[in-house]
Scaffold this motif. Structure first.
Motif, PDB file in Angstrom:
ATOM      1  N   GLU A  28      -1.125  -2.677   3.465  1.00 43.06           N
ATOM      2  CA  GLU A  28      -0.502  -1.395   4.106  1.00 43.06           C
ATOM      3  C   GLU A  28      -1.310  -1.087   5.543  1.00 43.06           C
ATOM      4  OE1 GLU A  28       0.736   3.436   3.664  1.00 43.06           O
ATOM      5  OE2 GLU A  28       0.279   2.003   1.772  1.00 43.06           O
ATOM      6  N   LEU A  29      -2.722  -1.029   5.162  1.00 40.03           N
ATOM      7  CA  LEU A  29      -3.664  -0.586   6.342  1.00 40.03           C
ATOM      8  C   LEU A  29      -3.663  -1.773   7.319  1.00 40.03           C
ATOM      9  CD1 LEU A  29      -5.996   0.916   7.606  1.00 40.03           C
ATOM     10  CD2 LEU A  29      -7.572  -0.370   6.123  1.00 40.03           C
ATOM     11  N   ILE A  30      -3.612  -2.940   6.868  1.00 34.78           N
ATOM     12  CA  ILE A  30      -3.601  -4.147   7.793  1.00 34.78           C
ATOM     13  C   ILE A  30      -2.379  -4.060   8.780  1.00 34.78           C
ATOM     14  CG2 ILE A  30      -3.334  -6.596   7.910  1.00 34.78           C
ATOM     15  CD1 ILE A  30      -5.398  -6.855   5.634  1.00 34.78           C
ATOM     16  N   ALA A  31      -1.171  -3.840   8.035  1.00 34.58           N
ATOM     17  CA  ALA A  31       0.047  -3.912   8.652  1.00 34.58           C
ATOM     18  C   ALA A  31       0.107  -2.605   9.808  1.00 34.58           C
ATOM     19  CB  ALA A  31       1.190  -3.582   7.866  1.00 34.58           C
ATOM     20  N   ARG A  32      -0.446  -1.631   9.392  1.00 32.87           N
ATOM     21  CA  ARG A  32      -0.398  -0.519  10.515  1.00 32.87           C
ATOM     22  C   ARG A  32      -1.557  -0.889  11.820  1.00 32.87           C
ATOM     23  NH1 ARG A  32      -2.608   3.650   6.602  1.00 32.87           N
ATOM     24  NH2 ARG A  32      -3.298   4.748   8.233  1.00 32.87           N
ATOM     25  N   ARG A  33      -2.693  -1.409  11.326  1.00 33.81           N
ATOM     26  CA  ARG A  33      -3.567  -1.768  12.552  1.00 33.81           C
ATOM     27  C   ARG A  33      -2.944  -2.976  13.257  1.00 33.81           C
ATOM     28  NH1 ARG A  33      -9.168  -0.710   9.258  1.00 33.81           N
ATOM     29  NH2 ARG A  33      -9.269   1.784   9.540  1.00 33.81           N
ATOM     30  N   ALA A  34      -2.316  -3.818  12.683  1.00 28.88           N
ATOM     31  CA  ALA A  34      -1.609  -4.979  13.439  1.00 28.88           C
ATOM     32  C   ALA A  34      -0.544  -4.656  13.894  1.00 28.88           C
ATOM     33  CB  ALA A  34      -1.508  -6.189  12.315  1.00 28.88           C
ATOM     34  N   GLY A  35       0.375  -3.803  13.532  1.00 28.59           N
ATOM     35  CA  GLY A  35       1.544  -3.524  14.101  1.00 28.59           C
ATOM     36  C   GLY A  35       2.761  -4.327  13.439  1.00 28.59           C
TER      37      GLY A  35
END
Length: 435
Positions: A28-35
């Protein structure tokens, strides 16, 4: 709904499994930071039956890693197979030719074939990223190519191999000799069963060649890196260095040399004496550290874990996140065709102080022979320490520290002494890094 970035992962060893765990844990964190989400579409490794601590059944398995490069549901291939050639290089070439982005932690492949791969990636319009190839989880490539982009880098150097640093700092702490500490490093997993690439400086040389290309805008010249490892270092050298105010570290160093009106690229990996007051003197264990000196930024120090599943996987996934964001900067900070072909710099004129260790027979006249050779070569001796043997006629260690002078003079002194029956073993020469 935002489409995910689909990746295929080749190699499920320590780093590969770390990448899977990191993407699963921080999805979830990666998706938010990666867009956008990062999705593992397929994986490949040598042994499908091996227990890797997570459920492989959720991912499509390919027995042949090269198939990953032709899958239509894959945007980026992550190569963690290793090796400068063979399956790793074949996969990298096929992925780029197939219009896939490529992320790798393979320093040997980049050091040997990085220019070819970078040019191919530019031609295909796909990203090539290899942050994890140098210094594990330390973002030194990003730091040089982005944070220091406005600077003319004058010198880049550092501790680039955790195995060697563990061995040297353990010798320093315990007084034990090299072979004994190496066995411990192998038992603890810091060194491979065949540690040649690490202890002979080859791994560090791969990393230094990559850093030099980025720092100086130079074409990769791994073949021009002068390399010596740590196996000749004795516990007695560690002891003498400490008495003189130094520690011994394997240092990779690169800089542009413009002396005599000719531009050359100096690249060297070898043990150095580092003064107690220098930041690299306090880098212990399996840690890596890189120093970059720029004309406006001054000295920057990058330090952290240089290997291991977590730190290296972190660097791999950071590259994947950059690609998910649409970042496509040139692999070596500028287009491959604009990298300069800089010839190797001669080293004889370089000014430095040196530590020279002689192992000699304990008999009259030996010290006079050494000092005469140094005098005839034009080497000025700052200090001379002789450590005697317990038995008459045994081996004696003589340690000399020179005043600053050209390296060619020390080389000439070693030539004069070459073949002398006073020497039990070839002398060990280590340069001294200035504060």
């Amino acid at each position: 709904m935002v489409e995910p970035l689909n990746i295929a992962l080749a190699g499920l060893g320590t780093v590969g499994t770390g990448v899977v765990r990191l993407i699963e844990t921080n999805a979830e964190l990666i998706a938010r930071r990666a867009g956008r989400p990062i999705r593992i579409a397929a994986v490949s490794a040598r042994d499908r039956t091996k227990d890797r601590g997570f459920d492989l059944s959720r991912y499509t398995w390919e027995d042949d890693p090269s198939v990953l490069a032709s899958r239509e549901d894959v945007d980026v291939v992550v190569e963690l197979v290793g090796g400068s050639d063979g399956p790793a290089l074949a996969l990298a070439r096929k992925a780029i030719a197939g219009g896939k982005g490529l992320v790798t932690a393979n320093k040997a492949m980049i050091a040997h074939h990085g220019l070819e791969l970078a040019a191919a990636a530019e031609e295909a319009g796909v990203p090539l990223k290899f942050e994890a190839a140098v210094a594990g989880g330390i973002p030194v490539i990003k730091g040089l190519s982005e944070g220091a982009a406005a600077n003319a880098i004058e010198r880049v150097y550092g501790i680039l191999n955790g195995t060697c640093n563990y061995i040297l700092s353990t010798m320093e702490d315990t007084g034990r000799d090299f072979a004994d500490v190496l066995q411990d490093a192998q038992r603890l997993g810091y060194a491979e069963a065949d540690p040649t690439f690490d202890i002979e400086g080859i791994d560090a040389a791969h990393k230094l060649a990559i850093l030099a290309a980025i720092a100086f805008g130079a074409r990769l010249r791994f073949d021009a890196v002068e390399t010596m490892g740590v196996s000749p270092v004795k516990a007695a050298d560690i002891e003498q260095a400490r008495a003189l105010g130094y520690v011994i570290r394997l240092i990779g160093m690169a800089e542009i040399d413009r002396s005599n009106g000719v531009t050359g690229l100096f690249q060297r990996v070898r043990p150095h004496l580092v003064p107690f007051g220098h930041p690299l003197a306090h880098v212990d264990g399996a840690t890596n550290a890189v120093v970059a000196e720029g004309n406006f930024m001054g000295r920057l120090l990058f330090q952290g874990a240089g290997a291991g599943d977590g730190p290296t996987a972190s660097a791999v996934v950071a590259d994947i996140i950059d690609i998910a964001r649409g970042e496509k900067r040139a692999a070596f900070s500028m287009p491959a065709g604009e990298l300069e072909a800089i010839e190797p710099a001669p080293t004889g004129h370089r000014l430095s102080r040196s530590y020279i260790r002689f192992t000699v027979h304990d008999r009259p006249g030996v010290l006079a022979e050494i000092t005469a050779a140094m005098r005839d070569a034009g080497v000025s001796i700052e200090s001379l320490i002789q450590k005697g043997s317990e038995e008459e006629g045994g081996e004696v260690i003589i340690a000399a520290v020179t005043h600053e002078g050209p390296e060619s003079a020390v080389t000439e002194a070693m030539r004069i002494l070459d073949g002398s029956d006073s020497l039990v073993a070839p002398p060990l020469v280590m340069q001294i890094i200035a504060d």
